[in-house]
Design a protein around this motif. Structure first.
Motif, PDB file in Angstrom:
ATOM      1  N   LYS A  30       0.754  -1.295  -0.093  1.00 25.16           N
ATOM      2  CA  LYS A  30       0.008  -0.096   0.112  1.00 25.16           C
ATOM      3  C   LYS A  30       1.004   1.205   0.072  1.00 25.16           C
ATOM      4  O   LYS A  30       1.666   1.228   0.501  1.00 25.16           O
ATOM      5  N   ALA A  69       0.576   8.034   2.230  1.00 28.77           N
ATOM      6  CA  ALA A  69       0.940   9.382   2.162  1.00 28.77           C
ATOM      7  C   ALA A  69       0.863  10.071   3.472  1.00 28.77           C
ATOM      8  O   ALA A  69       1.763   9.877   4.291  1.00 28.77           O
ATOM      9  N   GLY A  82      -1.455   9.014   5.723  1.00 28.01           N
ATOM     10  CA  GLY A  82      -1.927   7.910   6.537  1.00 28.01           C
ATOM     11  C   GLY A  82      -3.161   8.450   7.356  1.00 28.01           C
ATOM     12  O   GLY A  82      -3.572   7.353   8.116  1.00 28.01           O
ATOM     13  N   THR A 113      -3.627  14.430   2.584  1.00 25.42           N
ATOM     14  CA  THR A 113      -3.344  15.174   1.018  1.00 25.42           C
ATOM     15  C   THR A 113      -4.818  15.015   0.451  1.00 25.42           C
ATOM     16  O   THR A 113      -5.448  14.291   0.675  1.00 25.42           O
ATOM     17  N   VAL A 165      -5.138  14.422  -2.571  1.00 24.19           N
ATOM     18  CA  VAL A 165      -5.073  13.129  -3.666  1.00 24.19           C
ATOM     19  C   VAL A 165      -5.145  11.764  -2.912  1.00 24.19           C
ATOM     20  O   VAL A 165      -5.870  10.885  -3.265  1.00 24.19           O
ATOM     21  N   GLY A 166      -4.550  12.002  -1.497  1.00 23.15           N
ATOM     22  CA  GLY A 166      -4.852  10.650  -0.792  1.00 23.15           C
ATOM     23  C   GLY A 166      -6.635  10.532  -0.373  1.00 23.15           C
ATOM     24  O   GLY A 166      -6.880   9.439  -0.485  1.00 23.15           O
ATOM     25  N   VAL A 195     -16.222  11.775  -0.271  1.00 23.65           N
ATOM     26  CA  VAL A 195     -14.907  12.759  -0.404  1.00 23.65           C
ATOM     27  C   VAL A 195     -15.318  13.970  -1.134  1.00 23.65           C
ATOM     28  O   VAL A 195     -16.121  14.111  -1.943  1.00 23.65           O
ATOM     29  N   GLY A 207     -17.846  19.698   9.649  1.00 22.21           N
ATOM     30  CA  GLY A 207     -16.309  18.943   9.208  1.00 22.21           C
ATOM     31  C   GLY A 207     -16.408  17.631   9.235  1.00 22.21           C
ATOM     32  O   GLY A 207     -15.495  16.812   8.997  1.00 22.21           O
TER      33      GLY A 207
HETATM   34  C1  LIG Z   1     -11.243  11.976  11.281  1.00 23.62           C
HETATM   35  C2  LIG Z   1     -11.442  12.206   9.784  1.00 23.62           C
HETATM   36  C3  LIG Z   1     -12.159  13.237   9.288  1.00 23.62           C
HETATM   37  C4  LIG Z   1     -12.237  13.022   7.881  1.00 23.62           C
HETATM   38  N1  LIG Z   1     -13.119  14.001   7.414  1.00 23.62           N
HETATM   39  C5  LIG Z   1     -13.339  14.027   6.057  1.00 23.62           C
HETATM   40  C6  LIG Z   1     -14.147  14.719   5.529  1.00 23.62           C
HETATM   41  O1  LIG Z   1     -14.817  15.582   6.032  1.00 23.62           O
HETATM   42  N2  LIG Z   1     -14.098  15.121   4.031  1.00 23.62           N
HETATM   43  C7  LIG Z   1     -13.279  14.478   3.351  1.00 23.62           C
HETATM   44  O2  LIG Z   1     -13.120  14.637   2.179  1.00 23.62           O
HETATM   45  N3  LIG Z   1     -12.349  13.502   3.960  1.00 23.62           N
HETATM   46  C8  LIG Z   1     -12.395  13.443   5.283  1.00 23.62           C
HETATM   47  N4  LIG Z   1     -11.394  12.605   5.668  1.00 23.62           N
HETATM   48  C9  LIG Z   1     -10.514  11.782   4.947  1.00 23.62           C
HETATM   49  C10 LIG Z   1      -9.220  12.652   4.571  1.00 23.62           C
HETATM   50  O3  LIG Z   1      -9.251  13.805   3.915  1.00 23.62           O
HETATM   51  C11 LIG Z   1      -8.301  11.688   4.078  1.00 23.62           C
HETATM   52  O4  LIG Z   1      -7.969  10.580   5.094  1.00 23.62           O
HETATM   53  C12 LIG Z   1      -6.700  12.173   3.800  1.00 23.62           C
HETATM   54  O5  LIG Z   1      -7.252  13.319   2.930  1.00 23.62           O
HETATM   55  C13 LIG Z   1      -6.094  11.243   3.096  1.00 23.62           C
HETATM   56  O6  LIG Z   1      -4.884  11.820   2.649  1.00 23.62           O
HETATM   57  P1  LIG Z   1      -3.536  10.971   3.089  1.00 23.62           P
HETATM   58  O7  LIG Z   1      -2.374  11.727   2.512  1.00 23.62           O
HETATM   59  O8  LIG Z   1      -3.572  10.870   4.730  1.00 23.62           O
HETATM   60  O9  LIG Z   1      -3.799   9.622   2.628  1.00 23.62           O
HETATM   61  P2  LIG Z   1      -3.414   7.989   3.133  1.00 23.62           P
HETATM   62  O10 LIG Z   1      -4.380   7.696   4.257  1.00 23.62           O
HETATM   63  O11 LIG Z   1      -2.087   8.024   3.536  1.00 23.62           O
HETATM   64  O12 LIG Z   1      -3.968   7.409   1.881  1.00 23.62           O
HETATM   65  C14 LIG Z   1      -5.144   7.013   1.606  1.00 23.62           C
HETATM   66  C15 LIG Z   1      -5.227   5.987   0.501  1.00 23.62           C
HETATM   67  O13 LIG Z   1      -4.865   6.646  -0.678  1.00 23.62           O
HETATM   68  C16 LIG Z   1      -3.949   5.978  -1.468  1.00 23.62           C
HETATM   69  N5  LIG Z   1      -2.803   6.968  -1.638  1.00 23.62           N
HETATM   70  C17 LIG Z   1      -2.500   8.067  -1.141  1.00 23.62           C
HETATM   71  N6  LIG Z   1      -1.675   8.958  -2.071  1.00 23.62           N
HETATM   72  C18 LIG Z   1      -1.745   8.147  -3.061  1.00 23.62           C
HETATM   73  C19 LIG Z   1      -0.986   8.452  -4.520  1.00 23.62           C
HETATM   74  N7  LIG Z   1      -0.578   9.592  -4.470  1.00 23.62           N
HETATM   75  N8  LIG Z   1      -1.266   7.560  -5.507  1.00 23.62           N
HETATM   76  C20 LIG Z   1      -2.199   6.481  -5.520  1.00 23.62           C
HETATM   77  N9  LIG Z   1      -2.491   6.195  -4.093  1.00 23.62           N
HETATM   78  C21 LIG Z   1      -2.343   7.055  -3.180  1.00 23.62           C
HETATM   79  C22 LIG Z   1      -3.361   5.027  -0.160  1.00 23.62           C
HETATM   80  O14 LIG Z   1      -2.698   3.887  -0.547  1.00 23.62           O
HETATM   81  C23 LIG Z   1      -4.584   4.844   0.508  1.00 23.62           C
HETATM   82  O15 LIG Z   1      -5.294   3.872   0.101  1.00 23.62           O
HETATM   83  C24 LIG Z   1     -11.358  12.446   7.218  1.00 23.62           C
HETATM   84  C25 LIG Z   1     -10.403  11.774   7.714  1.00 23.62           C
HETATM   85  C26 LIG Z   1     -10.249  11.737   8.945  1.00 23.62           C
HETATM   86  C27 LIG Z   1      -9.315  10.710   9.582  1.00 23.62           C
END
Ligand SMILES: Cc1cc2nc3c(=O)[nH]c(=O)nc-3n(C[C@H](O)[C@H](O)[C@H](O)COP(=O)(O)OP(=O)(O)OC[C@H]3O[C@@H](n4cnc5c(N)ncnc54)[C@H](O)[C@@H]3O)c2cc1C
Lengths: 295, 766
Positions: free
Chosen positions: A32, A35, A37, A115, A117-118, A127, A195
């Motif tokens: 996996k 980014a 996480g 991120t 994109v994540g 999303v 949120g």
């Molecule tokens: C408490 C909480 C509340 C949230 N509320 C919202 C909300 O209101 N609205 C909303 O839209 N989102 C919400 N989210 C989601 C949040 O926006 C995402 O968890 C975050 O943006 C994911 O980005 P990350 O970099 O942490 O990705 P990660 O958690 O690191 O990855 C997420 C997924 O994407 C994949 N991935 C990441 N980057 C890439 C890449 N460049 N190419 C291919 N695959 C990739 C990973 O393998 C994984 O499967 C919430 C999350 C939490 C924890």
């Protein structure tokens, strides 16, 4: 839920090349990408996934950028956090709708680390960036070692937690074309708590003609009301070429609502979400129209 | 009113600096040399016989130091209703059968948390699933599965309260209405999960336990029962606690199993629940079905009231039986109800059990009664505030055989509310409404189900040579600010500053007994004990001062501003510090000490004193989405003499936050006994941005039973929040609610229902 995630091998990448190399090497393995996480860790603690390898791309500073020029439009690198998008002067100037969207994504803590994109790759149907990117006609670049392809934002997510990204690939960039003159865009989501993930969300883009009377283009993206963000094409068609009145908007909202296929959950029933999508399209459409008239 | 130097002055929390800098140690922060990590294996079935448990594979895992199952435990059962042995129904690990999803069946201690968690996966348990029951009404049917063999009817507790002549009352009523409600469960959601660290000394046979609790004394007693040890051989220490909210009264399997594992291994063992365990296996606010019948005169006077409730108690007792009783009492307050009858039944079911969550019975009760009252008022054409004023009690009011209000500011509270509402919200916009709810709540309970042989509260004060004071008590600060209140009361009584007081609280070995933080009891009960202890020391200082000053014995001396002086001739006095030195010299070198205690006597069945008041909320309803925006809250509150206005404000705001959550979004949906939302993504709690502005006006009274006239401020304002929202929506739209949790979809449905009704009545009106 467990307190601790299962063991995995940790593979950090520093550059895009390194990342693509690692991805090519582990193409056939249970891996996996991580980014920020924010979503991945939760999925792992729930044992929804138990990857053997974690390829960490958080260090790819070469993909942390937001640029704009009139010709190629906006480019958002894959490591751009929600918070960077929210605070970017370019975004505030050219695509304020994205900053508005970001203000209600999760909490500041999650936006600081997660991120954009994540968020898209996690592919929760609710999303937040999904619908506005559809309305803005965004493209997503997916790269593998030695290859690259560009897909429409509306095609990117294919099902619950599933995207077009194939083993060995990653997303590197989002592109958004410059907005034509007399365009207005608006997005809103509804959740009972600030949120929170959307029960439904809607983004509408309206482009008016020179006289600012007739609608020459309309794009509608909806979130939380299907197995992926959806584009309400029939509703768009209803608006195109016409002078947009409140009646017409209400009609389009009704059509858009019929283009959704939400599922029931503990948070709300499918019928409620369907209705809600229509209500949001009506409200957002009105604001998008007002913005187009001012633009 | 008396001029105080410290009481009534906004005082920052004495633990504040340590907490905001991260220096404050909570149990969860603690480690000991050689410490092992414990984990519990939990039942996946709501109801099943345990046929066999094979731990052999897990034992082979390197790093695993001990694994225990039910047969390895001392086998003592425990509970808070110690006075009734059959209700002491908790056990460390299930032996014969499991009673809910999450009932622990085995415990592991290992060198790391990872290994302990892995070991759980290697334990093989063979179950024989049994039919299970999840609903209270199903539970009392003849053919329902039995949760506990010694309770064939599944009835865990019943409560009957009655005064006056209810049937006669209804016969005299001009208007009678009946309403039925279904109330959802809610979780307290403390930030610090349940966790305990136990260290057993094999040499001395003594056990020390650090735990996140609201009552170190309850834990000490329960551990003695569970482990079959003497109470005195167990020391329980309550470090800083990251939230209680009612969910930390019971001793839970974390503390007991950490202790057993430590006794087995001779090493300290720590068990920390994860958030999922916290949601699925720790206590919550009980779901229940309530039926209410009220009879009123045309002018709105209540003449009869009858309440029945059936609560979904869950697998064990906790403080559920007390909650059941309090549901039946708080639902009557603060109104004059001449004829009243209550019947409550708490059932055993195969879910995690419900207990005394903040607002202890009042929360579901008031939701039903106050929304019902609004509907009655509307039918009778009476203003909702007026109907509350008309029925509100007056000082000295007594509910026969139950409770009596001594200090009682509810009438002036309502009068003040009437004036302020007009100024604050002179005009309502479309789809806006104002909802009201009057309330009253105890300042500590009089009940002794725990069967303590000790005073309900006690405290010990020691004054050192330099005038500094050591204050010892088991009273529990759980985040509500009791440490600050304790220091303020002690300092005021001695006429010194809070910086002179060092606190030694919440340790059973070093301090005198207090029953802990529940039922808003610490300010009044521990406050009285502290004041008593400090007064004893003060008297010694006054005696010396009198001797040295040689004044007329008729003159009164007071302690204030670090001096002791003649009340009417303040210039004639002596320094506190000098007097302390003299007094210790005169006492053969022994520091001055006082031991104070408090146990209520002749104060009815419930509490010596009641905080009370009235709340109003202005809310706006979105008729298309069903969203309810609470725009503004106004509270007029009689908390007696408030000790610390800053702390009291925090308690009121926190109560409203929790109460609004109960009214708007918090719920615990279950499927076959399995919780569907055991994490914060799905369990919705209001965030800062969702919280309205809160204006609090005080109507001070003097409570004769409280220290310096004080009474509770911690829980009274939780119950009114949810009915205020529901009533505001009712006033704005006519939508009626028969359950809490006004999620948008529910609101929308109720609005459509109301619109239909309004149309129909208009049609017939024509
Ligand atoms: C408490 C909480 C509340 C949230 N509320 C919202 C909300 O209101 N609205 C909303 O839209 N989102 C919400 N989210 C989601 C949040 O926006 C995402 O968890 C975050 O943006 C994911 O980005 P990350 O970099 O942490 O990705 P990660 O958690 O690191 O990855 C997420 C997924 O994407 C994949 N991935 C990441 N980057 C890439 C890449 N460049 N190419 C291919 N695959 C990739 C990973 O393998 C994984 O499967 C919430 C999350 C939490 C924890």
């Amino acid at each position: 839920m467990k307190t601790i995630v299962t063991d995995f091998e940790y593979l950090p990448a520093k550059t895009v090349e390194e990342a693509l190399e690692l991805l090519a090497q582990h193409k056939d393995d249970d891996y996996k990408i991580i980014a920020g996480g924010q979503s991945l860790n939760t999925a792992m603690k729930h044992r929804l996934i138990t990857p053997e390898y974690i390829i960490d791309i958080k260090g790819l500073s070469d993909l942390d950028y937001i640029t704009f020029d009139e010709k190629s439009g906006l480019r958002i690198g894959a490591l751009t956090t929600h918070r960077s998008l929210e605070k970017s002067p370019i975004i505030r100037d050219k695509y304020p709708v994205l900053a508005e969207m970001e203000e209600n994504v999760a909490s500041v803590e999650t936006r600081n680390w997660g991120t954009v994109v994540g968020d898209l790759c996690n592919a929760d149907p609710a999303v937040d960036p999904g619908p506005p990117l559809i309305a803005l006609d965004a493209k997503v670049t997916i790269a593998g070692k030695g290859e690259e392809r560009v897909v429409d934002a509306e095609e990117f997510a294919v099902d619950f937690f599933e995207t077009l990204v194939q083993p060995g690939e990653m997303v590197t960039e989002i592109q958004i074309p410059a907005l034509p003159p007399h365009s207005g865009v608006c997005f809103t989501k509804y959740s009972q708590i600030h949120g929170d993930y959307a029960l439904a969300s809607a983004a509408v883009l309206i482009t008016l003609d020179e006289s600012k009377k007739k609608c020459v283009n309309a794009r509608i993206g909806l979130g939380g009301v299907g197995n992926a963000p959806v584009r309400a094409k029939k509703a768009e068609e209803l608006l195109k070429g016409k002078e947009i009145t409140e009646d017409l908007l209400a009609q389009a909202a009704g059509v858009a609502s019929e283009e959704t296929s939400p599922i029931s959950g503990i948070e709300a029933s499918a019928e409620y979400k369907k209705d809600l999508a229509g209500t949001l399209v009506k409200r957002v459409g009105k604001e998008a129209l007002a913005r187009a008239q001012k633009a | 009113m008396k001029e105080y130097s410290i009481i009534g002055k906004p005082t920052p929390n004495v633990d504040g600096p340590a907490k905001v800098t991260g220096e404050a140690a909570y149990t969860i922060d603690m480690t000991l040399p050689n410490m092992l990590y414990g984990k519990l294996l939990r039942s996946p079935y709501p109801h099943a016989n345990i046929l066999s448990i094979d731990t052999s594979k897990a034992e082979e895992l390197p790093g695993v130091k001990a694994i225990i199952t039910g047969k390895d435990t001392p086998g003592g059962k425990w509970g808070l209703w110690r006075r009734f042995r059959e209700l002491s129904d908790q056990q460390a690990l299930a032996t014969d059968k499991v009673r809910f999803i999450g009932d622990p069946v085995a415990a592991v201690a290992a060198t790391t948390e990872e290994i302990a968690e892995k070991a759980l996966d290697l334990i093989e348990v063979e179950y024989e699933p049994l039919p299970a029951v999840f609903d209270p009404i199903e539970a009392i049917k003849d053919d329902a599965p039995m949760v506990h063999e010694d309770f064939p009817s599944n009835i865990n507790a019943t409560r009957h309260i009655e005064w006056g002549d209810v049937d006669k009352g209804f016969a005299e009523a001009d208007y009678v209405r009946e309403d039925r409600f279904v109330l959802e469960a809610a979780h307290p959601c403390a930030m610090e999960v349940h966790n305990s660290l136990a260290s057993y000394d094999k040499g001395t046979g003594r056990l020390t336990v650090w735990t996140s609790t609201g009552s170190p004394y309850f834990v000490q007693q329960n551990l003695a029962e569970a482990l079959k040890l003497r109470e005195g051989d167990i020391r329980v220490i309550k470090p800083h606690v990251g939230g209680h909210y009612g969910g930390k009264n019971s001793t839970m399997p974390d503390a007991v199993n950490a202790a057993i594992l430590s006794m087995k291994t001779g090493r300290p063992v720590k068990i920390v629940y994860n958030r999922d365990e916290e949601f699925t296996t720790t206590e919550h606010r009980t779901a229940q079905n309530m039926a209410l019948k009220i009879g009123l005169k045309k002018d709105g006077t209540i003449v009869a009231f009858e309440v029945k409730t059936m609560t979904n108690g869950g697998a064990y007792t906790g403080l559920g039986a007390t909650t059941l009783y309090l549901t039946g009492t708080f639902i009557t307050m603060p109104y004059k109800i001449p004829n009243y009858r209550y019947d409550g039944v708490r059932t055993y079911t195969n879910i995690v059990w419900g207990t005394s969550i903040r607002g202890f019975g009042a929360v579901p009760a008031k939701y039903c009664s106050e929304t019902q009252l609004d509907r009655a008022a509307k039918d009778l054409g009476i203003d909702p505030l007026e109907i509350r004023r008309k029925n509100a009690v007056i000082p000295g009011y007594e509910a026969p055989g139950q409770y009596k209000f001594e200090s009682c500011g509810i009438q002036p509270c309502i009068e003040k509310m009437a004036v302020r509402v007009k100024e604050k919200w002179p005009k309502l916009e479309k789809d806006e409404g104002i909802g009201y709810c009057a309330f009253a709540y105890m300042s500590g309970g009089i009940f002794n189900w725990i069967d303590t042989p000790y005073a309900y509260s006690s405290a010990h004060v020691k004054v050192n040579w330099d005038g500094t004071v050591d204050l010892y008590s088991q009273a529990a600060d759980v985040g509500q600010g009791h440490n600050t209140v304790a220091a303020m009361i002690c300092a005021e009584e001695l006429g010194i500053g809070i910086e002179d007081i060092r606190l030694h609280m919440g340790d059973t070995a070093h301090a005198y007994t207090d029953l802990g933080a529940w039922g808003s009891r610490e300010t009044l009960m521990n406050g009285n004990a502290i004041k008593d202890a400090a007064a004893q020391v003060k008297q010694k200082l006054i005696d010396i001062a009198r001797l040295k000053l040689g004044e007329n014995i008729a003159y009164d001396l007071v302690a204030k501003n670090k001096r002791i002086f003649l009340e009417l001739r303040p210039e004639r006095g002596l320094s506190y510090y000098d007097l302390v030195k003299d007094a210790i010299r005169a006492n053969d070198g022994v520091p001055l000490t006082g031991t104070g205690h408090y146990t209520p006597h002749n104060k009815g069945m419930i509490s010596p004193a009641y905080g009370m008041g009235i709340m109003a909320m202005k809310a706006k309803v979105d008729r298309e989405t069903g969203h309810v925006t609470v725009q503004d809250v106004l509270v007029v509150h009689d908390s007696g003499q408030i000790i610390n206005p800053l702390g009291a404000r925090g308690q009121v705001e926190g109560s409203i936050h929790m109460g609004l959550g109960y009214g708007l979004c918090e719920e615990m949906p279950m499927d076959q006994g399995m919780l569907l939302n055991p994490e914060f993504v799905d369990y919705k709690i209001l965030r800062t941005r969702d919280m309205p502005e809160i204006e609090i006006l005080d109507v001070p009274t003097y409570e004769p039973n409280g220290p310096f006239g004080a009474k509770e401020a911690a829980e009274a304002t939780i119950a009114p929040a949810a009915p205020c929202v529901a009533n505001a929506v009712y006033q704005a739209t006519g939508a009626e609610f028969y359950s809490n949790v006004l999620k948008p979809e529910k609101v929308l449905k109720a609005i459509r229902e109301a619109e239909k009704k309004q149309k129909a009545s208009k049609a017939t009106g024509k």
